[in-house]
Design a protein around this motif. Sequence first.
Motif, mmCIF file in Angstrom:
data_model
loop_
_atom_site.group_PDB
_atom_site.id
_atom_site.type_symbol
_atom_site.label_atom_id
_atom_site.label_comp_id
_atom_site.label_asym_id
_atom_site.label_seq_id
_atom_site.Cartn_x
_atom_site.Cartn_y
_atom_site.Cartn_z
ATOM 1 N N UNK A 1 -12.707 10.740 -47.994
ATOM 2 C CA UNK A 1 -12.426 12.130 -48.353
ATOM 3 C C UNK A 1 -12.837 13.072 -47.220
ATOM 4 N N UNK A 2 -13.046 12.568 -46.028
ATOM 5 C CA UNK A 2 -13.567 13.418 -44.953
ATOM 6 C C UNK A 2 -12.641 14.611 -44.699
ATOM 7 N N UNK A 3 -13.276 15.775 -44.588
ATOM 8 C CA UNK A 3 -12.615 17.050 -44.296
ATOM 9 C C UNK A 3 -11.542 17.435 -45.318
ATOM 10 N N UNK B 1 -18.520 6.148 -59.838
ATOM 11 C CA UNK B 1 -19.334 5.481 -58.826
ATOM 12 C C UNK B 1 -18.651 5.707 -57.487
ATOM 13 N N UNK B 2 -19.279 6.498 -56.633
ATOM 14 C CA UNK B 2 -18.677 6.854 -55.350
ATOM 15 C C UNK B 2 -19.234 6.003 -54.202
ATOM 16 N N UNK B 3 -19.536 4.759 -54.472
ATOM 17 C CA UNK B 3 -20.071 3.833 -53.467
ATOM 18 C C UNK B 3 -19.124 3.751 -52.268
ATOM 19 N N UNK B 4 -19.660 3.986 -51.065
ATOM 20 C CA UNK B 4 -18.882 3.861 -49.840
ATOM 21 C C UNK B 4 -17.916 4.996 -49.567
ATOM 22 N N UNK B 5 -17.963 6.066 -50.359
ATOM 23 C CA UNK B 5 -17.067 7.207 -50.167
ATOM 24 C C UNK B 5 -17.569 8.058 -49.004
ATOM 25 N N UNK B 6 -16.652 8.514 -48.141
ATOM 26 C CA UNK B 6 -16.990 9.365 -47.012
ATOM 27 C C UNK B 6 -16.684 10.812 -47.385
ATOM 28 N N UNK B 7 -17.725 11.648 -47.433
ATOM 29 C CA UNK B 7 -17.581 13.067 -47.767
ATOM 30 C C UNK B 7 -17.876 13.974 -46.563
ATOM 31 N N UNK B 8 -17.835 13.436 -45.369
ATOM 32 C CA UNK B 8 -18.102 14.219 -44.165
ATOM 33 C C UNK B 8 -17.183 15.434 -44.099
ATOM 34 N N UNK B 9 -17.769 16.613 -44.044
ATOM 35 C CA UNK B 9 -17.008 17.850 -43.879
ATOM 36 C C UNK B 9 -16.155 18.257 -45.059
#
Length: 180
Positions: free
Chosen positions: A106-108, A120-128
């Motif tokens: 989910x980055x940016x 369960x958001x295991x391993x989810x990318x929330x960068x930016x």
Amino acid sequence: MAGANLSETEVSRTRFEGTDLSKADFTKALGWRANFGQANLTGAVFSSADMNRSNFAQVKGTGANFSKAELNRSDFSGADLAGANMSKAELARVLFQSARVTGIDFSYSNLSRARLDGLDLQGVNLTGSYLYLTQFGGANLSGVTGLTQAQVDIACGTAQTKLPAGLTAPKTWPCKDEEE
């Protein structure tokens, strides 16, 4: 329709429910209010597509590419989206109830007011990612990457929301329910 090339086509209000669209290419397609309910979207590409207000409930979308797609107010309830790419996507007010979202990028992305309650958001990318009033009530965020305190401070959670080490729930949790 597996592997179909629907790039840059108009598919608004089209009913694809239950269709095998694995590895189909919807790059830059326009599909407002399209219905993909229970379709097989494994490895499908929706990069830069405009699919606002579409139904993706209960789709099989592992490894699908939704990067830079416009999906505002769409429904992904019960969908299997493990490993999907939703980077730089517009996901405001998207429903993810009971969805499998492990490993999503989910980055940016704009996830404002999206519903990720209890997931369960295991391993989810929330960068930016923009998380204004994003609903994380009871969600497990302990295994996400790229999450900052500033993002947590504008999101919504509950006492049951699990945060990564070093991040704390703001005093504004739980958020007040707002009118649609």
